[in-house]
Design an enzyme around this catalytic site. Structure first.
Site, PDB file in Angstrom:
ATOM      1  N   ARG A 239       0.853  -1.189   0.000  1.00 44.32           N
ATOM      2  CA  ARG A 239       0.000   0.000   0.000  1.00 44.32           C
ATOM      3  C   ARG A 239       0.884   1.233   0.000  1.00 44.32           C
ATOM      4  O   ARG A 239       1.888   1.305   0.735  1.00 44.32           O
ATOM      5  CB  ARG A 239      -0.929   0.033   1.229  1.00 44.32           C
ATOM      6  CG  ARG A 239      -2.059  -0.981   1.195  1.00 44.32           C
ATOM      7  CD  ARG A 239      -3.060  -0.699   0.093  1.00 44.32           C
ATOM      8  NE  ARG A 239      -4.165  -1.637   0.087  1.00 44.32           N
ATOM      9  CZ  ARG A 239      -4.197  -2.789  -0.578  1.00 44.32           C
ATOM     10  NH1 ARG A 239      -3.132  -3.151  -1.292  1.00 44.32           N
ATOM     11  NH2 ARG A 239      -5.258  -3.561  -0.538  1.00 44.32           N
ATOM     12  N   GLU A 268      -4.508   7.007  -6.056  1.00 38.55           N
ATOM     13  CA  GLU A 268      -4.702   6.131  -7.204  1.00 38.55           C
ATOM     14  C   GLU A 268      -6.041   6.428  -7.868  1.00 38.55           C
ATOM     15  O   GLU A 268      -7.033   6.603  -7.176  1.00 38.55           O
ATOM     16  CB  GLU A 268      -4.647   4.663  -6.767  1.00 38.55           C
ATOM     17  CG  GLU A 268      -3.296   4.256  -6.195  1.00 38.55           C
ATOM     18  CD  GLU A 268      -3.233   2.797  -5.769  1.00 38.55           C
ATOM     19  OE1 GLU A 268      -4.222   2.061  -5.995  1.00 38.55           O
ATOM     20  OE2 GLU A 268      -2.209   2.388  -5.209  1.00 38.55           O
ATOM     21  N   HIS A 287      -1.122  -0.601  -9.895  1.00 36.84           N
ATOM     22  CA  HIS A 287      -1.768  -1.419  -8.862  1.00 36.84           C
ATOM     23  C   HIS A 287      -2.391  -2.677  -9.473  1.00 36.84           C
ATOM     24  O   HIS A 287      -3.603  -2.892  -9.414  1.00 36.84           O
ATOM     25  CB  HIS A 287      -2.825  -0.616  -8.095  1.00 36.84           C
ATOM     26  CG  HIS A 287      -3.131  -1.212  -6.742  1.00 36.84           C
ATOM     27  ND1 HIS A 287      -3.634  -0.474  -5.690  1.00 36.84           N
ATOM     28  CD2 HIS A 287      -3.000  -2.475  -6.264  1.00 36.84           C
ATOM     29  CE1 HIS A 287      -3.809  -1.265  -4.637  1.00 36.84           C
ATOM     30  NE2 HIS A 287      -3.433  -2.478  -4.969  1.00 36.84           N
TER      31      HIS A 287
END
Length: 321
Positions: A239, A268, A287
Site C-alpha cells: 500500500r 490512485e 496497482h
C-alpha cells in the site's frame, strides 16, 4: 413478465472486464446489472452516480465508502467487495445504515508473483532495455544479479512468506522485520529476524508486505529510507501510504538509492503529472498485484454468489464491523 426489482452496480471496473469475468445471468430474474468503469470521484459525484442502486459490487480500496457517502445512498442494502478486508469501507457506518457488507476469497499467488516480476525487471533494467530495442538500440547498461544478495522483507505474512521462498530459490540471503514478527516465527520460515534499522541498512532489496492500518501508516519514514545503501532497490506492492512518499521521491531524485519498483501509491490512479511517472529510476505499474484473470473470475463469481445468497435471506461471507 415483471421487470427486475433490484438494481445492481458493478463499479471500479476500470478495465471493463467484469461482465465477461463471471456469469451474471442467475441474477436476471430479479436484478438489473449495470457495469460502471468510472474512476472514483468526489463524494457528490459518487452519490449522484450510485443513488439508484440497491446493490453495489466494488473492487477493494478503489472507491472510498465513508459515512458521508453511505448516508447519501438511501437505497443501498448490499455492498459486496473483493477480498474479506476493505479499509475503504466504513463498516460501523454501513451497519448503522442497515447495509450488509460481504466479501470474497482473495488470490494466494498473484501479488507475490507480481512482486518477484518487479524485482527481476528492476534489477535487470528490463523496461529500459526493452524500450531501447523497440527504438532500434541494443544494450544500454548493466543489470544487477540476485544470487548472494540480501533480500529484506517488511512483513512476513502470507505474501511475505512466498517472497522469502522465491528469494531462497534464487540463492539470496533473507531477513525480515515487522511490528509483530518474532525471532521464532522468522526462524520457522528460514529467515533471519532483524531490527527495522538493520533491515534498511543491510538489505540490497527491500520488499514491502505490511497491512495498512492507522498504526502502520507512514511506518516507512524518512529516517528508515535514509539508511538504505546507494546500491539498494526499494519495492512496494502493498500500500502506498505505508511509505513517506516525499522522502522516497527525494531519495530517487537525488539518486541516493539505485531505484524503486512501485505498484501502489498514495493517490490512485496516479495523477498524470506525478514524478513517479517520469523518473528514470522508477518502475511504476498501476496497482496490478491482484489483477489476474483467475482472481477476477473468483472475485466477480463470488460477488454473484453473495447477491444470490443475500436475496434469498441467507447472506454469506459477511464482513462484520
Amino acid at each position: 413478465m415483471s421487470s427486475p426489482t433490484l438494481r445492481v452496480a458493478v463499479i471500479d471496473d476500470w478495465q471493463s472486464v467484469a461482465e465477461d469475468a463471471a456469469d451474471w445471468s442467475p441474477l436476471s430474474s430479479f436484478a438489473q446489472v449495470d457495469f460502471l468503469p468510472d474512476y472514483p470521484a468526489p463524494t457528490s459525484v459518487l452519490a449522484e452516480r450510485l443513488q439508484p442502486y440497491d446493490v453495489i459490487c466494488a473492487m477493494r480500496e478503489r472507491t472510498r465508502f465513508d459515512r458521508l457517502l453511505l448516508s447519501r445512498l438511501p437505497r443501498l442494502k448490499l455492498l459486496s467487495t473483493s477480498g474479506m478486508r476493505n479499509a475503504a469501507i466504513d463498516l460501523p457506518a454501513a451497519a448503522q445504515s442497515g447495509i450488509c457488507v460481504c466479501g470474497t476469497e482473495s488470490g494466494q499467488f498473484a501479488a507475490a508473483e507480481l512482486t518477484w516480476a518487479l524485482i527481476m525487471a528492476l534489477t535487470r533494467n528490463l523496461a529500459a532495455e526493452a524500450a531501447d530495442v523497440r527504438a532500434g538500440g541494443w544494450q544500454i547498461g548493466l543489470g544487477d544479479g540476485l544470487h548472494g544478495k540480501t533480500l529484506g522483507i517488511l512483513g512476513l505474512g502470507k505474501i511475505g512468506q512466498k517472497i522469502a521462498g522465491y528469494g531462497r530459490a534464487f540463492g539470496m540471503r533473507l531477513m525480515a522485520w515487522s511490528p509483530n514478527l518474532t525471532e521464532e516465527l522468522a526462524a520457522r520460515h528460514g529467515v533471519e529476524y532483524v531490527s527495522r534499522q538493520a533491515l534498511f541498512r543491510r538489505a540490497d532489496i527491500i520488499s514491502v508486505h505490511l497491512v495498512l492500518s492507522e498504526r502502520s501508516r507512514g511506518i516507512i519514514d524518512a529516517a528508515s529510507l535514509a539508511l538504505l545503501k546507494p546500491t539498494a532497490y526499494f519495492v512496494n506492492t502493498s500500500r502506498g501510504p505505508l511509505v513517506d512518499e516525499d522522502a522516497l521521491l527525494t531519495l530517487l531524485r537525488e539518486r541516493r538509492i539505485a531505484g524503486a519498483a512501485l505498484d501502489v501509491f498514495d493517490t490512485e490512479p496516479l495523477p498524470a503529472g506525478h514524478p513517479f511517472r517520469t523518473l528514470d529510476n522508477v518502475l511504476a505499474t498501476p496497482h496490478i498485484g491482484y489483477v489476474t484473470r483467475e482472481d477476477f473470475q473468483r472475485f466477480y463469481g463470488q460477488m454473484v454468489e453473495n447477491i444470490l445468497a443475500w436475496h434469498a435471506g441467507r447472506p454469506m461471507r459477511v464482513i462484520a464491523p
